[in-house]
Design a protein around this motif. Structure first.
Motif, PDB file in Angstrom:
ATOM      1  N   UNK A 187      44.364 -24.352  21.588  1.00 20.58           N
ATOM      2  CA  UNK A 187      43.203 -25.248  21.574  1.00 20.58           C
ATOM      3  C   UNK A 187      42.601 -25.409  20.183  1.00 20.58           C
ATOM      4  N   UNK A 188      43.028 -24.572  19.254  1.00 21.12           N
ATOM      5  CA  UNK A 188      42.414 -24.606  17.923  1.00 21.12           C
ATOM      6  C   UNK A 188      41.091 -23.890  17.882  1.00 21.12           C
ATOM      7  N   UNK A 189      40.932 -22.863  18.728  1.00 23.95           N
ATOM      8  CA  UNK A 189      39.704 -22.071  18.767  1.00 23.95           C
ATOM      9  C   UNK A 189      39.182 -21.924  20.177  1.00 23.95           C
ATOM     10  N   UNK A 190      38.274 -20.975  20.362  1.00 25.81           N
ATOM     11  CA  UNK A 190      37.563 -20.780  21.630  1.00 25.81           C
ATOM     12  C   UNK A 190      36.086 -20.599  21.324  1.00 25.81           C
ATOM     13  N   UNK A 191      35.250 -21.336  22.055  1.00 25.81           N
ATOM     14  CA  UNK A 191      33.797 -21.227  21.889  1.00 25.81           C
ATOM     15  C   UNK A 191      33.145 -20.452  23.028  1.00 25.81           C
ATOM     16  N   UNK A 192      33.812 -20.447  24.182  1.00 23.94           N
ATOM     17  CA  UNK A 192      33.215 -19.820  25.373  1.00 23.94           C
ATOM     18  C   UNK A 192      34.342 -19.258  26.237  1.00 23.94           C
TER      19      UNK A 192
END
Length: 250
Positions: free
Chosen positions: A80-85
């Motif tokens: 995903x190109x990162x995780x925020x949550x």
């Protein structure tokens, strides 16, 4: 703050799948984990059709395989190109009277609902600490508010442990850029809830999930959902006589 890249465990059905649909409708990219890969792929296809601008990554994951959890989270973060949550939602509702010869059901419940949730929190917070940002969501239960007798004892204990973990992390990280939310859902219309309590107290799935997502988006530290009647029950349940709690649990 908009958390645009969200990982949900236990996402193949029930509350996890319903939250995925809600967040996809809001335009969020999703990483979805569960044991049933076929159900995840069907959900991914459904969301891709309904929301073509949303990226949905899926991984088969048994959260009881603790070594596999950080590996899967890392792969999904990269995809995903990162995780925020990260929403720690995977759980089971098995249970038997303790000492009745069905220890396996209680041990499975304690493992998945607490030990495996801890493994997920470890993996999520390792990612968030490295990037110095993120939101960890732990899906506990109203059963955490008071120890429930009989076949619900191990379940309520496992969810109480998870709620205590959320409280500890929220205090620890209060002045950091990492937020922690503990959700305590009441009865919401899933297969698990249908077996658990009075049908008159079961909220429709859409209403229950809307309340969950609202609390998540607000990044509340602790939230009983839906608020009515569960906020009132949260206040009353610790004060009720044991005999009343026993009647409510049977």
């Amino acid at each position: 703050m908009t958390r645009s890249k969200i990982l949900i465990t236990g996402a193949s059905t029930g509350l996890g799948a319903a939250m995925a649909r809600d967040f996809a409708a809001k335009g969020r990219d999703l990483a979805l984990c569960a044991r049933r890969v076929d159900a995840l792929e069907a959900l991914r296809d459904e969301l891709a059709t309904a929301h073509p601008g949303v990226t949905v990554a899926v991984r088969g994951l048994d959260v009881d395989d603790h070594a596999a959890v950080p590996e899967a989270f890392g792969e999904l973060r990269d995809e995903l190109g990162g995780l925020d949550r990260v929403i720690v939602n995977a759980g089971i509702g098995k249970g038997a009277v303790i000492g009745s010869g069905r220890a396996a059901a209680n041990l499975a419940t304690a493992t998945t609902n607490f030990v495996s949730a801890l493994a997920q929190a470890e993996a999520a917070l390792a990612i968030f600490r490295a990037k110095r940002a993120g939101h960890l969501v732990l899906v506990s239960s109203m059963s955490a508010v008071r120890g429930l007798p009989g076949k619900k004892a191990a379940y309520s204990a496992s969810k109480a442990g998870l709620a205590a973990l959320g409280e500890a992390l929220a205090v620890e990280l209060a002045k950091s850029p990492i937020a922690v939310t503990t959700l305590l859902p009441g009865y919401i219309a899933t297969d698990m809830a249908a077996k658990a309590g009075d049908a008159r107290m079961v909220a429709p799935l859409d209403k229950g999930v809307t309340a969950m997502v609202r609390a998540i988006e607000r990044e509340q530290t602790r939230a009983c959902v839906p608020q009515w009647p569960w906020r009132l029950i949260d206040l009353a349940l610790p004060l009720l006589p044991a005999a009343v709690v026993t009647r409510m649990s049977t």
